[in-house]
Design a protein around this motif. Structure first.
Motif, PDB file in Angstrom:
ATOM      1  N   GLU A  43      -0.958   1.004   5.163  1.00  9.38           N
ATOM      2  CA  GLU A  43      -1.432  -0.037   4.247  1.00  9.38           C
ATOM      3  C   GLU A  43      -1.913  -1.278   5.004  1.00  9.38           C
ATOM      4  O   GLU A  43      -2.887  -1.912   4.605  1.00  9.38           O
ATOM      5  CB  GLU A  43      -0.316  -0.413   3.272  1.00  9.38           C
ATOM      6  CG  GLU A  43      -0.766  -1.364   2.183  1.00  9.38           C
ATOM      7  CD  GLU A  43       0.290  -1.582   1.110  1.00  9.38           C
ATOM      8  OE1 GLU A  43       1.370  -0.984   1.187  1.00  9.38           O
ATOM      9  OE2 GLU A  43       0.015  -2.371   0.184  1.00  9.38           O
ATOM     10  N   ASN A  44      -1.245  -1.624   6.074  1.00  4.33           N
ATOM     11  CA  ASN A  44      -1.615  -2.811   6.873  1.00  4.33           C
ATOM     12  C   ASN A  44      -1.561  -2.572   8.381  1.00  4.33           C
ATOM     13  O   ASN A  44      -2.108  -3.366   9.140  1.00  4.33           O
ATOM     14  CB  ASN A  44      -0.663  -3.977   6.539  1.00  4.33           C
ATOM     15  CG  ASN A  44      -0.911  -4.538   5.146  1.00  4.33           C
ATOM     16  OD1 ASN A  44      -1.982  -5.078   4.861  1.00  4.33           O
ATOM     17  ND2 ASN A  44       0.065  -4.387   4.265  1.00  4.33           N
ATOM     18  N   LYS A  47      -4.714  -2.500  10.787  1.00  2.00           N
ATOM     19  CA  LYS A  47      -5.703  -3.570  10.671  1.00  2.00           C
ATOM     20  C   LYS A  47      -5.754  -4.391  11.958  1.00  2.00           C
ATOM     21  O   LYS A  47      -4.843  -4.343  12.787  1.00  2.00           O
ATOM     22  CB  LYS A  47      -5.365  -4.433   9.452  1.00  2.00           C
ATOM     23  CG  LYS A  47      -5.558  -3.678   8.131  1.00  2.00           C
ATOM     24  CD  LYS A  47      -5.038  -4.443   6.928  1.00  2.00           C
ATOM     25  CE  LYS A  47      -5.277  -3.650   5.631  1.00  2.00           C
ATOM     26  NZ  LYS A  47      -4.669  -4.308   4.448  1.00  2.00           N
ATOM     27  N   HIS A  80      -7.273   2.952   8.566  1.00  2.00           N
ATOM     28  CA  HIS A  80      -7.736   1.808   7.748  1.00  2.00           C
ATOM     29  C   HIS A  80      -7.307   0.524   8.430  1.00  2.00           C
ATOM     30  O   HIS A  80      -6.118   0.310   8.582  1.00  2.00           O
ATOM     31  CB  HIS A  80      -7.134   1.922   6.360  1.00  2.00           C
ATOM     32  CG  HIS A  80      -7.395   0.751   5.462  1.00  2.00           C
ATOM     33  ND1 HIS A  80      -8.569   0.625   4.758  1.00  2.00           N
ATOM     34  CD2 HIS A  80      -6.647  -0.344   5.140  1.00  2.00           C
ATOM     35  CE1 HIS A  80      -8.520  -0.491   4.023  1.00  2.00           C
ATOM     36  NE2 HIS A  80      -7.374  -1.088   4.246  1.00  2.00           N
ATOM     37  N   GLU A 127     -15.469  -3.295   3.045  1.00  2.00           N
ATOM     38  CA  GLU A 127     -15.800  -4.439   2.176  1.00  2.00           C
ATOM     39  C   GLU A 127     -16.867  -5.377   2.747  1.00  2.00           C
ATOM     40  O   GLU A 127     -16.708  -6.594   2.757  1.00  2.00           O
ATOM     41  CB  GLU A 127     -14.518  -5.221   1.852  1.00  2.00           C
ATOM     42  CG  GLU A 127     -13.483  -4.347   1.145  1.00  2.00           C
ATOM     43  CD  GLU A 127     -12.136  -5.031   0.916  1.00  2.00           C
ATOM     44  OE1 GLU A 127     -11.987  -6.206   1.260  1.00  2.00           O
ATOM     45  OE2 GLU A 127     -11.229  -4.365   0.392  1.00  2.00           O
ATOM     46  N   GLU A 234      -8.098   4.000  -2.608  1.00  2.00           N
ATOM     47  CA  GLU A 234      -7.021   3.021  -2.851  1.00  2.00           C
ATOM     48  C   GLU A 234      -6.683   2.964  -4.337  1.00  2.00           C
ATOM     49  O   GLU A 234      -6.456   1.887  -4.904  1.00  2.00           O
ATOM     50  CB  GLU A 234      -7.449   1.624  -2.358  1.00  2.00           C
ATOM     51  CG  GLU A 234      -7.856   1.606  -0.897  1.00  2.00           C
ATOM     52  CD  GLU A 234      -8.224   0.209  -0.379  1.00  2.00           C
ATOM     53  OE1 GLU A 234      -7.974  -0.786  -1.078  1.00  2.00           O
ATOM     54  OE2 GLU A 234      -8.753   0.138   0.740  1.00  2.00           O
TER      55      GLU A 234
END
Ligand code: G3I
Length: 304
Positions: A43-44, A47, A80, A127, A234
């Motif tokens: 999820e994080n 990054k 991700h 994004e 997601e």
């Protein structure tokens, strides 16, 4: 079959979830993870701020933990995200121009190389388009390094890990609109010029203001027709009960109806794991019980 992952696999697809490394020690969480899901997205933990907190010093401990767990369970990993305007370390936020471009290229190379051969699909760029009707790129420090930053990121990722599928990932692109039209034009352009892109991720964060679009399946299909895979990356849907369950069923059937839709990832396991501060947008309640939404997804995966 009787679980999301096994049922999706019977349809040649995966069913995944976002995972937080710090929750792996929670027995309820891990129990559901191991039982139901055959793909995970950190999820994080992958990054930029997590993997390169100081320029040139990489930190993979938490992400490695998720990848090792996935491997032990035979689950795929969606990486991700390699290049994104958000969740950048402060040192990167303070760079611009050639220095930022070079830092981005180095970041993509180092992270994709570290996980070489272990990632099913990478969200290479996340994004990058603006909301609203302009169809423009989002203004960001990366965009200001030059409009070619996206294709440079994809070429760099391909060089580092030729086996991974390389995806562009975004939100509010789930139906046909100005933003998804702009992404569509980019993918078309990349395919015509040989820029390596293999897939497009549709985040699919839905709520009452932004419900599942009526042309959701048609939108997935038009991208697939460009010669890329599509993935629901997601998924979460605000609401409860039958209404929510029906929406989850609709999304699941849309993916199954599109041959190149590889799989679905929900953005967390229990409602209490969601990034949304309040609300109940996921398939399991806070205690880990299956919701009506879970049953709707499972039934959709097992029908036909
Ligand atoms: O790690 C720090 C911790 O050290 C600190 O004490 C704490 C205090 O706030 O913050 C922690 O960082 C948080 C991080 O999640 C890890 O828990 C950030 O504040 C918080 O902003 C961050 O939120 C994440 C968000 O992306 C950031 O943009 C969510 O968990 C994550 O679910 C969400 O995921 C995004 C996708 O990456 C891209 N698409 C949209 C999606 C939902 O926003």
């Amino acid at each position: 079959a009787t679980t999301l992952g096994a049922s999706a696999a019977e349809k040649g697809r995966y069913f995944g979830t976002a995972v937080a490394a710090y929750k792996l020690s929670d027995a309820t969480y891990s129990g559901i993870l191991n039982r139901e899901f055959n793909s995970v997205t950190p999820e994080n933990e992958m990054k930029w701020d997590a993997t390169e907190p100081t320029q040139g010093q990489f930190s993979f401990t938490s992400a490695d933990q998720i990848v090792a767990r996935a491997k032990a369970n035979g689950a795929k990993v969606r990486g991700h995200a390699l290049a994104w305007h958000s969740q950048q370390p402060s040192w990167a936020q303070n760079l611009s121009g050639t220095a930022l471009r070079n830092a981005m290229v180095n970041h993509v190379t180092q992270v994709a190389t570290h996980y070489k051969g272990q990632i099913d699909s990478w969200d290479v760029v996340n994004e990058a388009f603006a909301d609203g009707g302009t169809g423009a790129r989002r203004d960001s420090n990366l965009q200001r390094t030059g409009n070619d930053w996206i294709e440079v990121a994809f070429r760099t990722a391909r060089a580092a890990d030729p086996a991974a599928k390389l995806c562009y990932n975004d939100y509010n692109t789930d139906g046909q609109n100005a933003k998804s039209n702009a992404v569509f034009a980019m993918v078309q352009d990349f395919k015509s010029r040989g820029v390596p892109i293999d897939c497009v991720g549709f985040q699919s964060h839905f709520n009452s203001a932004s419900p599942v679009p009526s042309d959701y399946q048609a939108n997935l299909q038009r991208f697939a027709n460009l010669g890329v895979d599509v993935q629901i990356t997601e998924l979460d849907i605000e609401g409860s009960g039958t209404t929510q369950a029906n929406s989850f069923g609709t999304v699941t059937r849309a993916c199954l109806a599109v041959t190149r839709c590889n799989g679905i990832t929900v953005w967390g396991i229990r409602d209490s794991d969601s990034w949304r501060a309040s609300g109940t947008p996921l398939l399991f309640d806070g205690s880990g019980n299956k919701k009506a939404a879970y049953t709707a997804v499972l039934d959709a995966l097992n029908s036909g």
